[in-house]
Design a protein around this motif. Structure first.
Motif, PDB file in Angstrom:
ATOM      1  N   SER A 118       1.034  -1.037   0.039  1.00  0.00           N
ATOM      2  CA  SER A 118      -0.005   0.026  -0.095  1.00  0.00           C
ATOM      3  C   SER A 118       0.830   1.109   0.001  1.00  0.00           C
ATOM      4  CB  SER A 118      -0.982  -0.092   1.379  1.00  0.00           C
ATOM      5  OG  SER A 118      -0.312   0.457   2.320  1.00  0.00           O
ATOM      6  N   PRO A 119       0.270   2.363  -0.284  1.00  0.00           N
ATOM      7  CA  PRO A 119       0.939   3.696  -0.066  1.00  0.00           C
ATOM      8  C   PRO A 119       1.458   3.684   1.485  1.00  0.00           C
ATOM      9  CG  PRO A 119      -1.083   3.941  -1.318  1.00  0.00           C
ATOM     10  CD  PRO A 119      -0.971   2.708  -0.950  1.00  0.00           C
ATOM     11  N   ALA A 120       2.465   4.401   1.566  1.00  0.00           N
ATOM     12  CA  ALA A 120       2.968   4.703   2.944  1.00  0.00           C
ATOM     13  C   ALA A 120       2.616   5.573   3.530  1.00  0.00           C
ATOM     14  CB  ALA A 120       4.448   4.837   3.027  1.00  0.00           C
ATOM     15  N   LEU A 121       2.257   5.758   5.051  1.00  0.00           N
ATOM     16  CA  LEU A 121       1.709   6.708   5.658  1.00  0.00           C
ATOM     17  C   LEU A 121       2.793   7.313   6.660  1.00  0.00           C
ATOM     18  CD1 LEU A 121      -0.632   8.355   6.925  1.00  0.00           C
ATOM     19  CD2 LEU A 121      -0.927   6.634   8.529  1.00  0.00           C
ATOM     20  N   ARG A 122       3.253   8.623   6.534  1.00  0.00           N
ATOM     21  CA  ARG A 122       4.017   9.203   7.697  1.00  0.00           C
ATOM     22  C   ARG A 122       3.233   9.407   8.754  1.00  0.00           C
ATOM     23  NH1 ARG A 122       8.542  13.964   6.588  1.00  0.00           N
ATOM     24  NH2 ARG A 122       9.124  13.733   8.698  1.00  0.00           N
ATOM     25  N   LEU A 123       3.640   9.098  10.059  1.00  0.00           N
ATOM     26  CA  LEU A 123       2.892   8.998  11.251  1.00  0.00           C
ATOM     27  C   LEU A 123       3.504  10.263  12.152  1.00  0.00           C
ATOM     28  CD1 LEU A 123       3.310   5.350  12.420  1.00  0.00           C
ATOM     29  CD2 LEU A 123       1.302   6.553  11.221  1.00  0.00           C
ATOM     30  N   ASP A 124       4.521  10.808  11.968  1.00  0.00           N
ATOM     31  CA  ASP A 124       5.093  11.921  12.680  1.00  0.00           C
ATOM     32  C   ASP A 124       4.601  13.077  12.022  1.00  0.00           C
ATOM     33  OD1 ASP A 124       8.010  12.829  11.794  1.00  0.00           O
ATOM     34  OD2 ASP A 124       7.193  10.984  10.848  1.00  0.00           O
ATOM     35  N   ARG A 125       4.873  14.307  12.641  1.00  0.00           N
ATOM     36  CA  ARG A 125       4.158  15.561  12.242  1.00  0.00           C
ATOM     37  C   ARG A 125       5.124  16.316  11.300  1.00  0.00           C
ATOM     38  NH1 ARG A 125       2.823  19.577  17.083  1.00  0.00           N
ATOM     39  NH2 ARG A 125       5.269  19.281  17.403  1.00  0.00           N
ATOM     40  N   GLY A 126       6.534  15.738  11.292  1.00  0.00           N
ATOM     41  CA  GLY A 126       7.424  16.335  10.230  1.00  0.00           C
ATOM     42  C   GLY A 126       7.858  17.622  10.922  1.00  0.00           C
ATOM     43  N   THR A 127       7.791  17.949  12.105  1.00  0.00           N
ATOM     44  CA  THR A 127       8.444  19.122  12.934  1.00  0.00           C
ATOM     45  C   THR A 127       9.482  19.029  13.798  1.00  0.00           C
ATOM     46  OG1 THR A 127       6.598  19.411  14.332  1.00  0.00           O
ATOM     47  CG2 THR A 127       6.040  20.553  12.384  1.00  0.00           C
ATOM     48  N   GLU A 128       9.750  17.787  13.936  1.00  0.00           N
ATOM     49  CA  GLU A 128      10.765  17.396  15.089  1.00  0.00           C
ATOM     50  C   GLU A 128      11.453  16.124  14.942  1.00  0.00           C
ATOM     51  OE1 GLU A 128       7.085  16.473  17.940  1.00  0.00           O
ATOM     52  OE2 GLU A 128       8.213  17.938  18.290  1.00  0.00           O
ATOM     53  N   PRO A 129      12.530  15.892  15.189  1.00  0.00           N
ATOM     54  CA  PRO A 129      13.245  14.405  15.049  1.00  0.00           C
ATOM     55  C   PRO A 129      12.368  13.413  15.367  1.00  0.00           C
ATOM     56  CG  PRO A 129      14.767  15.978  15.929  1.00  0.00           C
ATOM     57  CD  PRO A 129      13.467  16.543  15.939  1.00  0.00           C
ATOM     58  N   ALA A 130      12.141  12.227  14.767  1.00  0.00           N
ATOM     59  CA  ALA A 130      11.546  11.197  15.139  1.00  0.00           C
ATOM     60  C   ALA A 130      12.307   9.964  14.768  1.00  0.00           C
ATOM     61  CB  ALA A 130      10.027  11.023  14.457  1.00  0.00           C
ATOM     62  N   SER A 131      12.066   8.905  15.688  1.00  0.00           N
ATOM     63  CA  SER A 131      12.963   7.572  15.578  1.00  0.00           C
ATOM     64  C   SER A 131      12.385   6.603  16.623  1.00  0.00           C
ATOM     65  CB  SER A 131      14.419   7.668  16.123  1.00  0.00           C
ATOM     66  OG  SER A 131      14.565   8.229  17.432  1.00  0.00           O
ATOM     67  N   THR A 132      13.002   5.342  16.835  1.00  0.00           N
ATOM     68  CA  THR A 132      12.538   4.307  17.533  1.00  0.00           C
ATOM     69  C   THR A 132      11.052   4.004  17.466  1.00  0.00           C
ATOM     70  OG1 THR A 132      11.950   5.813  19.390  1.00  0.00           O
ATOM     71  CG2 THR A 132      14.202   5.077  19.288  1.00  0.00           C
ATOM     72  N   VAL A 133      11.094   3.367  16.206  1.00  0.00           N
ATOM     73  CA  VAL A 133       9.438   2.930  15.813  1.00  0.00           C
ATOM     74  C   VAL A 133       9.192   1.577  16.349  1.00  0.00           C
ATOM     75  CG1 VAL A 133      10.207   1.927  13.416  1.00  0.00           C
ATOM     76  CG2 VAL A 133       7.872   2.680  13.988  1.00  0.00           C
ATOM     77  N   GLY A 134       7.908   1.170  16.667  1.00  0.00           N
ATOM     78  CA  GLY A 134       7.565   0.055  16.859  1.00  0.00           C
ATOM     79  C   GLY A 134       6.083  -0.115  16.398  1.00  0.00           C
ATOM     80  N   ILE A 135       5.909  -1.420  16.366  1.00  0.00           N
ATOM     81  CA  ILE A 135       4.462  -1.805  15.638  1.00  0.00           C
ATOM     82  C   ILE A 135       4.106  -3.014  16.254  1.00  0.00           C
ATOM     83  CG2 ILE A 135       5.488  -3.147  13.568  1.00  0.00           C
ATOM     84  CD1 ILE A 135       2.634  -0.746  13.367  1.00  0.00           C
ATOM     85  N   ALA A 136       2.815  -3.149  16.426  1.00  0.00           N
ATOM     86  CA  ALA A 136       2.188  -4.527  17.228  1.00  0.00           C
ATOM     87  C   ALA A 136       0.696  -4.347  16.779  1.00  0.00           C
ATOM     88  CB  ALA A 136       2.180  -4.376  18.590  1.00  0.00           C
ATOM     89  N   PRO A 137       0.197  -5.761  16.572  1.00  0.00           N
ATOM     90  CA  PRO A 137      -1.207  -5.742  16.407  1.00  0.00           C
ATOM     91  C   PRO A 137      -2.101  -5.017  17.642  1.00  0.00           C
ATOM     92  CG  PRO A 137      -0.287  -7.971  16.815  1.00  0.00           C
ATOM     93  CD  PRO A 137       0.688  -7.026  16.830  1.00  0.00           C
ATOM     94  N   ALA A 138      -3.299  -4.541  17.140  1.00  0.00           N
ATOM     95  CA  ALA A 138      -4.333  -4.105  17.997  1.00  0.00           C
ATOM     96  C   ALA A 138      -5.746  -5.179  17.850  1.00  0.00           C
ATOM     97  CB  ALA A 138      -4.589  -2.726  17.965  1.00  0.00           C
ATOM     98  N   PRO A 139      -6.597  -4.926  18.944  1.00  0.00           N
ATOM     99  CA  PRO A 139      -7.833  -5.840  18.913  1.00  0.00           C
ATOM    100  C   PRO A 139      -8.489  -5.237  17.396  1.00  0.00           C
ATOM    101  CG  PRO A 139      -7.559  -4.821  21.008  1.00  0.00           C
ATOM    102  CD  PRO A 139      -6.490  -4.162  20.274  1.00  0.00           C
ATOM    103  N   ARG A 140      -8.332  -3.924  16.983  1.00  0.00           N
ATOM    104  CA  ARG A 140      -8.674  -3.633  15.701  1.00  0.00           C
ATOM    105  C   ARG A 140      -7.609  -2.766  14.992  1.00  0.00           C
ATOM    106  NH1 ARG A 140     -11.677   0.783  13.045  1.00  0.00           N
ATOM    107  NH2 ARG A 140     -11.243   1.898  15.208  1.00  0.00           N
ATOM    108  N   GLY A 141      -7.137  -3.271  14.004  1.00  0.00           N
ATOM    109  CA  GLY A 141      -5.918  -2.612  13.191  1.00  0.00           C
ATOM    110  C   GLY A 141      -4.469  -2.970  14.019  1.00  0.00           C
TER     111      GLY A 141
END
Length: 666
Positions: free
Chosen positions: A609-632
């Protein structure tokens, strides 16, 4: 990365060398400039004043290109008619002002020209400036749809703040100087969504500008590390005077801070070095009509993800301190967030539970150490933590502990892990749990090691195994593990030096017996990750700045892929994480240096799929994590090196606003 973030990065690099005060330069490393834009109003904004100005904040754009960028924007009303715009460049900010007031309570769409190579792949602004692409096609795509307010900007009076002002004078001796830079912490309490801050030097105009916020770093100068260099004149016996000006969406001045005169110790050098510049600016040939977009993504999530809710985990933490990174894990029902905390100056591990409403609730502070990685059992998380100590000889030593936690944050059991190492990874099963890591020998060579444990008691099953397989000593500092069928899979980048090597995958039985490794057609240059999907496992790794995905069976043989998951992002993508909810894979990653956090959906056939940017882009961002939720899915990341952010992601039901990663070839 916005102009503000770029300056923060440059000033942070300087601060890593010496404090930001008049001083001689020491050696430091410059971060390569990457061009970026942040537009206000953003997608989905509401209440934009009818007399408002659209603002585009530019980072690292060649000075001569800033004005020409205005021709790559246009505004349409709800009927599709074009709205005439006047443009003005204010330092690194491009203002686009409608020639007539916008209609109240109406919808407008801002469009932008995006560049595409002849192959059909989207070309980033950085590549345009570096001259890496020729014969570009410029295609109009919607950038942001917003809704106006019932009228013009409401006049109000506010007073912005300016403090922590600092000056850096460098006279050489490193790649930071000679030159001068100054900056300060600015803020606007109760800032409006469309307000802006400007840092002025008396008699010299604007030297930096940013979207208004309660706290933002503003600054400028002509040191070598400056992305958007500016010469600040210093006259003998004449002090510099700085102030912050706040403006609303219409451009009206809301207020000014009290003037500040920073102290100078000595005069700056007469001539500065040539600052880092991106280069030229490749023109594009705008096509008459947008080509058809690329094919859709996974059938279960064709348009990728959107954010259903967001929250912030407190307290602040330092993800780069002591080598620790935040860790997110889930069993599909309950998610746990473990992160490094430097609350009150004392390093510790904080454990938080993600509630049903996607809010983060702190559970406990652990004295075991800082989190390395975690997995989730039926009733609580299983975490490897690290403790660091400084010896009498000033050497840093570390030890690792495997611990199981109860839902209330209490430690059910803990056990030290044998031998020095890092890059710990955990995989759980209905039987034993596997912990794998890169063990370091006295010669600082890194070798794959693993051990099995009883998740109920922490008792070891069998003996610690140190294999003869080397772990790459560059950025690929960890193996990846998953439980597939009746065995474990372990993947790593083979190597003993700084260069990347081939990706290998090996089976490990529940008795601890290792099989013969297989080589996959992927080279690795970053920390890999793996997740189980029934009798198969999906693997992600960073390969030459792109995130690649592959599917293997329970013997480690390639089933699908590799495919590029980070299409269209166009940056140095690294440190991927992957999760699976039974329908679709979610792949999240960060870009370097600290540019953004992205997530994309992939199915077992490799449709992306197309990629979605999660941070606002106004400050440094790092240390990403991903895990399944009850929905999504849940995604976590560190923003501004100071706080952990959580996002609840669900599949979009309609295409997102913005350009596709690819279009048909020319």
């Amino acid at each position: 990365m916005t102009h503000v973030r770029a300056l923060v990065t440059a000033l942070s690099v300087l601060a890593a060398c010496v404090a930001l005060q008049p001083a001689e330069a020491r050696a430091c490393s410059c971060v390569p400039p990457r061009l970026s834009r942040v537009t206000v109003p953003a997608e989905g904004a509401r209440g934009f004043p009818t007399d408002g100005t659209i603002r585009v904040f530019l980072t690292a754009f060649p000075e001569g290109a800033r004005a020409s960028v205005a021709s790559e924007y246009r505004l349409r009303d709800a009927r599709g008619a074009l709205v005439p715009l006047r443009s003005e460049v204010v330092r690194t900010r491009l203002d686009l002002r409608p020639e007539a007031a916008l209609r109240p309570d109406a919808e407008y769409t801002l469009e932008q020209v995006f560049a595409y190579a002849a192959s059909g792949e989207r070309v980033t602004d950085t590549d345009r400036a570096r001259g890496r692409a020729r014969g570009l096609r410029g295609v109009w795509f919607p950038l942001a749809t917003f809704r106006t307010a019932s009228g013009p900007s409401a006049r109000r009076a506010v007073t912005p703040s300016l403090d922590q002002v600092s000056v850096a004078i460098r006279r050489g001796g490193g790649d930071c100087g000679p030159g001068l830079a100054l900056g300060g912490s600015a803020g606007l309490a109760a800032a409006g969504d469309f307000d802006v801050l400007e840092l002025h030097v008396r008699g010299q105009g604007v030297i930096d500008t940013a979207p208004a916020a309660a706290s933002v770093r503003l600054g400028g100068g002509d040191l070598l590390c400056s992305f958007d260099p500016i010469t600040i004149a210093v006259a003998p016996q004449t002090p510099l005077e700085l102030e912050v000006v706040a403006r609303d969406a219409s451009g009206a001045v809301l207020g000014r801070s009290a003037p500040v005169r920073p102290g100078l110790s000595g005069a700056p050098p007469a001539r500065s070095q040539a600052p880092a510049r991106a280069g030229g600016w490749a023109p594009v040939a705008i096509v008459a009509a947008p080509p058809a977009a690329a094919s859709a993504g996974p059938a279960a999530c064709p348009h990728g993800f959107e954010v259903a809710s967001a929250s912030t985990a407190a307290p602040a933490h330092g993800p780069w301190m002591y080598g620790a990174r935040a860790s997110l894990s889930s069993n599909g029902r309950t998610a746990w967030l473990a992160f490094a905390s430097d609350e009150e100056g004392s390093a510790a591990m904080r454990l938080a539970r993600v509630e049903a409403d996607a809010r983060v609730r702190s559970v406990a502070t652990s004295a075991l150490g800082l989190p390395a990685i975690s997995a989730t059992l039926a009733d609580g998380p299983l975490i490897v933590s690290r403790t660091y100590a400084r010896s009498a000889g000033n050497a840093i030593t570390s030890s690792a502990t495997l611990a199981a936690f109860a839902p209330d944050g209490a430690i059910r059991w803990s056990r030290p892990l044998e031998g020095a190492g890092d890059g710990y990874r955990i995989a759980t099963s209905t039987g034993p749990a596997l912990v794998a890591w890169a063990a370091t020998d006295p010669r600082y060579q890194r070798w794959l090691a693993f051990a099995l444990f009883d998740p109920a008691s922490g008792a070891p099953i069998g003996r610690l195994t140190r294999t003869r397989h080397g772990i790459d000593g560059g950025e690929s500092e960890a193996p990846a593990v998953a439980h597939v069928g009746d065995r474990f899979l372990c993947a790593w980048v083979e190597g003993r030096g700084m260069g990347a090597g081939p990706m290998r995958v090996m089976t490990i039985g529940q008795d601890g017996q290792a099989g013969t490794p297989r080589e996959l057609p992927i080279s690795g240059q970053g920390i890999p990750d793996m997740v189980s999907a029934g009798r198969r496992a999906a693997l992600v790794t960073s390969d030459r700045g792109r995130i690649r995905w592959a599917l293997v069976d329970d013997a480690g043989a390639l089933v699908a892929g590799p495919v590029v998951a980070s299409e269209g992002v166009g940056a140095d993508s690294r440190v991927p994480r992957i999760a699976y909810d039974g329908r679709v894979f979610a792949v999240a990653w960060e870009t370097h240096p600290g540019e953004g956090i992205y997530v994309a959906a992939i199915d077992e056939a490799g449709a992306v799929s197309p990629a979605l940017r999660l941070d606002r882009g106004t400050e440094p961002a790092s240390t990403v994590g991903i895990a399944p939720a009850p929905r999504g899915f849940y995604a976590s990341f560190t923003a501004d090196r100071s706080r952990t952010e959580l996002r609840h992601l669900v599949c979009r039901t309609a295409p997102s606003v913005g350009p596709p990663a690819r279009i048909p070839p020319a």
